[in-house]
Write an enzyme that holds these catalytic residues in place. Structure first.
Site, short mmCIF file in Angstrom:
data_model
loop_
_atom_site.label_atom_id
_atom_site.label_comp_id
_atom_site.label_asym_id
_atom_site.label_seq_id
_atom_site.Cartn_x
_atom_site.Cartn_y
_atom_site.Cartn_z
CG HIS A 1 8.59 5.85 -2.80
ND1 HIS A 1 9.84 6.34 -3.04
CD2 HIS A 1 7.74 6.91 -2.95
CE1 HIS A 1 9.77 7.63 -3.32
NE2 HIS A 1 8.51 8.01 -3.27
CG ASP B 1 12.70 4.55 -3.49
OD1 ASP B 1 11.80 3.74 -3.81
OD2 ASP B 1 12.47 5.71 -3.13
CB SER C 1 8.21 10.26 -5.79
OG SER C 1 8.66 10.42 -4.49
#
Length: 487
Positions: A122, A152, A232
């Protein structure tokens, strides 16, 4: 009632996948704990900050569009095959081509001296350009080696000398209560290190919270290390300075960190990046069952005895590894290759490490008796063939955007003309030269790059590899095609 946010921890300029910034309460970390000293934290931090990078993603605003294979369910064609609003008219005018702008910010972890970096899918999804900034402020453009939305995870690469690598650790060795460090770039602050403990392992967020699943594999390491926007793709490391997870999400009542952060364990990361590097696509194994996690209610309903945790097999798919091995509905899977499967997350993590063609020993309970079944795992197509990333060139067609005159003549506002067809997926499906593609998997297409984006999204997904196309034949008749993308 307070809203609950399950947030991916990538800063997005468009407001997606982002947490809401909030004041963080002061915390006191006791440095003398379980035999660890202040020096242990210092050494681990010093050995990892140079191995974590900032990843910025850029795209031209109007071209950043998400295509989903599920979009086609809203298209009337789907009803036909199985049983845009008009915009205000505007005076045409010459416009400058919009420039790229930053759409997101995350982190990444250097895993090899030759420039391979692991991050979250992402973080890089939808980007036209990726820029990596090292801890010493050197900047490099990065290329995408491969990405896997299901876990992911994404693998990118830069050409840079003298890179500091964070060694890969084994998340299986982590203990609940063990100290870990989260390293990343929260809110754009580079080289930030926070400390916490492992709160839980094999955590399935959707099952636990009742929030909708992202549709992927969920078996996270839960920690209380402070993680926020921009973390992230950053590193979760043990006190030996070894990578044990990739920080991915937080669970919060207001979108800001409140004590629950989640990382993808290296038991999954290692498998995924190895496949992406070698094949460009993940070699994902399937057992071939529909299942639910055993609960007290299900145990009472089925009058089960002698078992209080495991995976209840609801049904077995045709042409699957499970059917071949003799697994039956009503069986309770309690272990695979001696790894306990007491929850959905445990089952997903064990299977995620394996590939089609691998043999696994499934331990199950049937009629109160423990049995073992040897399973040769298959892929989604029911075989053990290698899955490769593929290229839109496999369609075997040359395409171009319709001209304004052609749109007027055909009485359409959009479409892509198939200029030529060679041996490939299109010809196999009956699509010929002169066909005009209108929608692909429910999305309108205006230029060949639109078709390519949809193709790439399908190939990255775990859904059936097929393009459902609504088109006009060379004679102007409306037609529908299903283009299979695997043999």
């Amino acid at each position: 009632m307070k809203k609950i946010f399950l947030s991916l921890i990538c800063i997005s300029a468009l407001g997606t996948s982002a947490c809401v910034a909030g004041d963080q309460p002061g915390t006191t970390v006791v440095m003398e704990h379980a035999g660890y000293s202040r020096e242990d934290f210092t050494r681990a931090a010093e050995s990892t900050v140079n191995g974590v990078v900032s990843v910025k993603s850029y795209a031209t605003p109007q071209t950043r569009q998400q295509y989903s294979q599920r979009d086609f369910f809203s298209d009337p064609f789907f009803e036909y095959f199985f049983g845009q609003p008009s915009s205000p008219r505007q005076q045409p005018r010459q416009q400058e081509k919009p420039s790229q702008r930053q759409i997101g910010l995350g982190s990444g972890v250097i895993i090899s001296t030759d420039g391979y970096i692991v991050t979250n899918n992402h973080v890089i999804d939808g980007a036209e350009r990726l820029e990596v900034t090292l801890n010493d402020n050197r900047n490099f453009n990065a290329t995408v080696v491969g990405a896997d939305p299901t876990t992911d995870i994404a693998l990118i690469k830069i050409d840079a000398p003298d890179l500091h690598v964070i060694p890969m650790g084994d998340s299986e060795d982590l203990k609940v209560g063990e100290w870990v460090l989260a390293v990343g770039n929260p809110f754009g602050f580079t080289s930030t290190v926070t400390a916490g403990i492992v709160s839980a392992k094999a955590r399935n967020i959707s099952t636990t919270t009742g929030t909708p699943s992202s549709g992927g594999i969920e078996s996270y390491i839960q920690t209380d290390a402070a993680v926020n926007q921009g973390n992230s793709g950053g590193a979760l490391v043990n006190l030996e300075g070894e990578l044990v997870g990739i920080n991915t999400a937080i669970y919060s009542q207001n979108g800001a960190y409140i004590g629950c952060s989640f990382a993808i364990p290296t038991s999954i990361v290692s498998k995924v990046i190895g496949d992406l590097k070698q094949f460009g696509a993940v070699q994902r194994a399937y057992l071939g069952i529909m299942f639910v996690q055993l609960t007290p209610e299900l145990i009472a309903e089925k009058k089960l005895e002698g078992v209080n945790a495991g995976i209840w097999v609801d049904s077995v798919e045709d042409r699957s590894a499970a059917r071949e091995a003799g697994i039956e509905p009503g069986d309770i899977i309690i272990a695979i290759n001696e790894h306990p499967t007491i929850s959905t997350a445990h089952l997903q993590e064990v299977i995620a490490r394996l590939s089609p063609g691998d043999t696994a020993v499934v331990t199950l309970i049937r009629d109160g008796k423990e049995l073992q079944k040897t399973v040769k795992l298959r892929n989604r197509q029911g075989n053990t063939a290698v899955t490769r990333a593929g290229s839109v060139s496999d369609l075997g067609a040359t395409m171009r955007e319709l001209t304004a005159d052609e749109k007027q003549q055909l009485e359409v506002r959009y479409g892509v003309l198939v200029e030529d067809v060679e041996t490939g997926r299109f010809s196999n499906a009956g699509i010929s030269k002169g066909t005009v593609l209108l929608t692909v998997n429910g999305a309108q297409v205006n230029k060949p790059s639109d078709v390519e984006k949809i193709y790439n999204a399908v190939m990255k997904s775990d859904d059936d590899k097929v393009l459902f196309i609504k088109a006009l034949t060379p004679t102007g008749r409306q037609a529908f095609y299903a283009v299979t993308l695997v043999d």
